[in-house]
Write an enzyme that holds these catalytic residues in place. Structure first.
Site, mmCIF file in Angstrom:
data_model
loop_
_atom_site.group_PDB
_atom_site.id
_atom_site.type_symbol
_atom_site.label_atom_id
_atom_site.label_comp_id
_atom_site.label_asym_id
_atom_site.label_seq_id
_atom_site.Cartn_x
_atom_site.Cartn_y
_atom_site.Cartn_z
ATOM 1 N N TYR A 122 0.874 -1.222 -0.190
ATOM 2 C CA TYR A 122 -0.168 0.114 0.000
ATOM 3 C C TYR A 122 0.781 1.265 0.027
ATOM 4 C CZ TYR A 122 -4.139 -3.008 1.281
ATOM 5 O OH TYR A 122 -5.175 -3.891 1.094
ATOM 6 N N GLU A 123 0.433 1.982 -0.705
ATOM 7 C CA GLU A 123 1.129 3.526 -0.665
ATOM 8 C C GLU A 123 1.495 4.208 0.611
ATOM 9 O OE1 GLU A 123 -1.393 6.027 -3.235
ATOM 10 O OE2 GLU A 123 0.089 7.755 -3.036
ATOM 11 N N SER A 124 1.042 3.788 1.699
ATOM 12 C CA SER A 124 1.271 4.379 2.700
ATOM 13 C C SER A 124 2.606 3.779 3.170
ATOM 14 C CB SER A 124 -0.008 4.425 3.855
ATOM 15 O OG SER A 124 0.059 2.652 4.082
#
Lengths: 261, 274, 274, 261
Positions: D60-62
């Site tokens: 995930y981008e986080s």
């Protein structure tokens, strides 16, 4: 090596290395953040912590920020540094976010050769392709020289180390004089202090050429001139360095003793 | 996905004559055991890369494994010179050693560019130094916004990177902690990755300062307890400083050096120096 | 060295009309309480910066605090549009809002360049997109080694960066953990740094995934328990998803919005939305 | 929102969203590493994990690498993702070391508009300076589009979403056709699969233009043509998508139920 024992015979109780370390530690009084290599700089920075500047933040190239070693580290990546640090970051982060960004107030450098503009050689003696002595090389020095807000150079003063012309320029002081650092885009002020076994030198504010501003006790001008291959500039108000105090020496010996543990 | 292999097999599979081999470890987690296995297998013509080549690189160079060294600072940390490194550069013994030298920041950023899939990285540095003229992987770029000139370093993508770490799990994920230096970047920049580990565990305990490399970016994991000796592995072993000091005497003389290698590395006696 | 201050005092000291203010927090550790204090103090003409402007930015924009927004993705995550953001861009209410938009990678690398003391950063991106023509902080550079063209983004150095973290110690060092996004880079890129924290503690416990910002790169630390609400702070509070959903209705209508702000923020009632 | 209850009345037990999710999950069979956004992609990736590809690595981008959520996350930075991840890294690292370097095998994208070369608009409807609808903007899409080894687009098929000309090009598919991606220096293959509520499209290997290769059960060519503003290319051997199996639907409902917790 039991430094204490060997040195105690020397009058007046300290040797030139001690004087250099103590002078370097004093130069850190009231400073906040210091970039430290192994050897004299590490000893000096830890002496400053042990005496007048207990909150001095030590940053080592290995990524340890705010290390508070209880013994002198054996290498810049000693486990003691990581264990006592506020933060351990990667080497890319140390160079890019901390050194290059100008967050380090004082960086220490040493070298095999230095010229009158405090440019340094730690690469090779003799021809680069066929050196008579191959030295370790640049390491972190070029970035310390470029980006620490100030640099303190620790180097013995002799015809071997003080040279008219470097065999190789590994890291910069003031290049060929005023304006060079700005042209290279370097934001640090460069070497603002050179500490030798004979005294202290500082760059002339106009010409950037190193000027002898302080002599260690017992050193005279003739001795300094004899140790320097060029016509060394002398400050008009040449000062005498205060010798290491009893407290400084006691703390220094205590620090050095930790290395024998 | 990483194969869990014996070290000899992993070196045989992943390191070939002529390869560009980065072996990192910034004063900690140095893949010494892997270096010794490369010597045992007699690899030749390697381009060796490391920010801080120390004793194990001195050994590889002295045994003629390398045709080129890409580096930042080559010394015996806290002791002095690397005599085999010096002998190779100063006199070409046992084989000539081409060098490509950088500042630490420059070589670090070569790895960063390599790990990032970029052809270069920029930094403030090199200008005014002699390195600029001697190193072909350093050039100049101009900022398209401010017009400032900056140094550019070419991306480095080793054929294989070897690092040492504390632990792998059985799936081949790797956990390291303490000073991890440029290990992550060196691994992510490489085509192939070998990690030697102190221990293979069922599950990792979360660790302050822990860095995990997932198994899917690693080719092989090999167990090598005390694999960083005489350097240290935080949580497992301390630095044997006497071995660093002893290396100075061993390495000063070519014959003493060869005899030491024969005895401690080739004959497979434990690779301890004192 | 960070001063430990009240939030109102810290905002008064550090955030001025016309400043470029980055308030980061990638879905976690969002400095909502600090944003509300900026609204209470009626700051104007701010250039607000954030990768992912969400509710608190909607509130700042809707109250006319911003003249410009630098961003990557502006939405109510998991819910839908930001209606005040849309109203400002689509109709200029309550004041026109200039925008400078980036990809997340582009804006991230603007912070990285800022934190690194470089004038720009490079990346593979932007080419082929409409962003290239609309965003003046994106240009092109050529690799001096390969000739490849890459996107360059200008360094971003906010006047002040505000982030939220779990803990500070009494010396003003800050510890955050969990998803820390681009918080470190945004802080290190800024001229001034304010960190709101859940708690001030005597000593930090070492944490897996912990990121420490030392006190000497921070200007002020202000205690703001639940300061990320309705977002979450790992170890302290969960996301109030109902508040995100409720915000959609509140923010659709200008009057409802203003009334909500008056009641919950200006009048100083607890800034909870449901 | 109790999705299960609403949908159960629909014959044959699934709705178009379900079909899209199941088709996306199937496309992940045997894949190793997938970059996930919230909504349908996250559901699809977790459905793949729950069915045929339990070892699928979710990024995930986080900054969460290898997240193994036990419930569907509320946002790409949900605490659940950090707590179950193999590693949590910074956002700069995610984009520079993981996405840009081409380590992600499959990335998902969605958009408000798509053209025949699978270029996407998630920025604005109408004029950029005076949009009729201002959309959220680019986010991570441009880098996913540029650097993931393959991209799967999830988008409903209608005259609103399939357009002759994008109002704004937020992220790229194949630009104006063959060669554009290489010219931009993008190493990913681009959108290799577009999943709509009507069927599947894939780029023509020669022209890069999207070609309808599969229809969902119950959808005919006329309906697809009516939903597409351009003369849509049709594969000669048009296939029919297998409807969601009982197992797929059961697992999907179980996943969706976690969001109501």
């Amino acid at each position: 090596m039991s430094t204490g024992a060997a040195r105690i015979e020397q009058s007046p109780g300290y040797d030139p290395d001690d004087m250099m370390i103590v002078a370097a530690a004093r130069a850190l009084r009231g400073r906040r953040v210091c970039f430290v290599g192994i050897g004299l700089p590490s000893t000096a920075a830890n002496l400053a912590r042990a005496t007048h500047t207990p909150d001095l933040v030590l940053v080592y190239e290995s990524g340890t920020i705010g290390a508070k070693p209880t013994r002198l580290p054996l290498s810049i990546g000693d486990g003691e540094l990581a264990e006592t640090a506020d933060s351990v970051v990667s080497v890319p982060e140390i160079f890019n976010y901390w050194v290059q960004a100008g967050r380090i107030e004082v960086g220490f450098l040493s070298a095999a050769q230095m010229d009158r503009y405090a440019n340094l050689n730690s690469t090779a003696i003799g021809d680069y392709d066929h050196p008579s002595v191959r030295l370790p090389g640049a390491g972190g020095a070029p970035e310390i020289a470029a980006s620490c807000r100030e640099v303190i150079v620790l180097i013995r003063q002799s015809h071997r180390t003080f040279v008219e012309r470097l065999d190789f320029r590994t890291s910069v002081g003031f290049g060929e004089g005023p304006g060079d650092r700005a042209r290279w885009g370097y934001r640090g002020a460069g070497p603002t202090l050179v500490i030798t076994d004979l005294g202290l030198l500082r760059p002339d504010p106009e010409t950037c050429e190193l000027t002898m501003t302080d002599l260690h006790r017992g050193v005279d001008v003739d001795r300094v001139r004899a140790a320097t291959p060029w016509d060394l500039a002398m400050a008009k108000d040449l000062k005498i360095t205060e010798p290491p105090s009893a407290e400084e020496l006691t703390r220094l010996r205590a620090l050095q003793a930790t290395q024998d543990r | 996905m990483a194969k869990i292999q014996g070290l000899a097999q992993a070196i045989e599979d992943l390191v070939h004559d002529g390869d560009c081999v980065a072996m990192e470890g910034f004063t900690h987690l140095i893949p010494v055991a892997a270096g010794h296995e490369i010597i045992r297998q007699g690899r030749k013509d390697l381009t060796l890369v490391r920010l801080t080549p120390d004793i194990v690189f001195d050994q590889l160079i002295g045994m003629g494994c390398a045709k080129k060294l890409v580096f930042g600072w080559g010394g015996n940390p806290g002791v002095g010179s690397l005599h085999r490194f010096r002998d190779a550069i100063e006199t070409g013994w046992p084989v000539p050693l081409e060098i490509e030298e950088h500042s630490h920041a420059g070589l670090t950023n070569r790895y960063v560019a390599g790990a990032s899939g970029l052809p270069f990285a920029i930094l403030r540095g090199y200008f005014g130094t002699g390195l600029m003229d001697r190193t072909e992987t350093v050039k100049t770029v101009q900022c398209p916004f401010t017009g400032e000139k900056l140094a550019a370093v070419a991306a480095l993508n080793p054929d294989v990177t070897i690092i040492h770490a504390q632990q792998a799990d059985r799936a081949g994920n790797v956990l390291m902690w303490g000073i991890t230096g440029v290990n992550k970047e060196a691994a992510l920049a490489a085509t192939r990755v070998l990690v030697t580990v102190e221990e293979i565990v069922d599950h990792f305990e979360p660790r302050p300062g822990g860095v995990v490399l997932p198994t899917w970016v690693i080719d092989a994991v090999a167990k090598a307890p005390a694999g960083a000796y005489p350097s240290y592995t935080s949580g497992y072993s301390d630095r044997d400083n006497a071995a660093y000091v002893a290396w100075d005497a061993v390495s000063r003389d070519r014959d003493t050096f060869r005899q030491w290698i024969e005895e401690h590395i080739v004959q497979g006696a434990p690779a301890v120096s004192s």
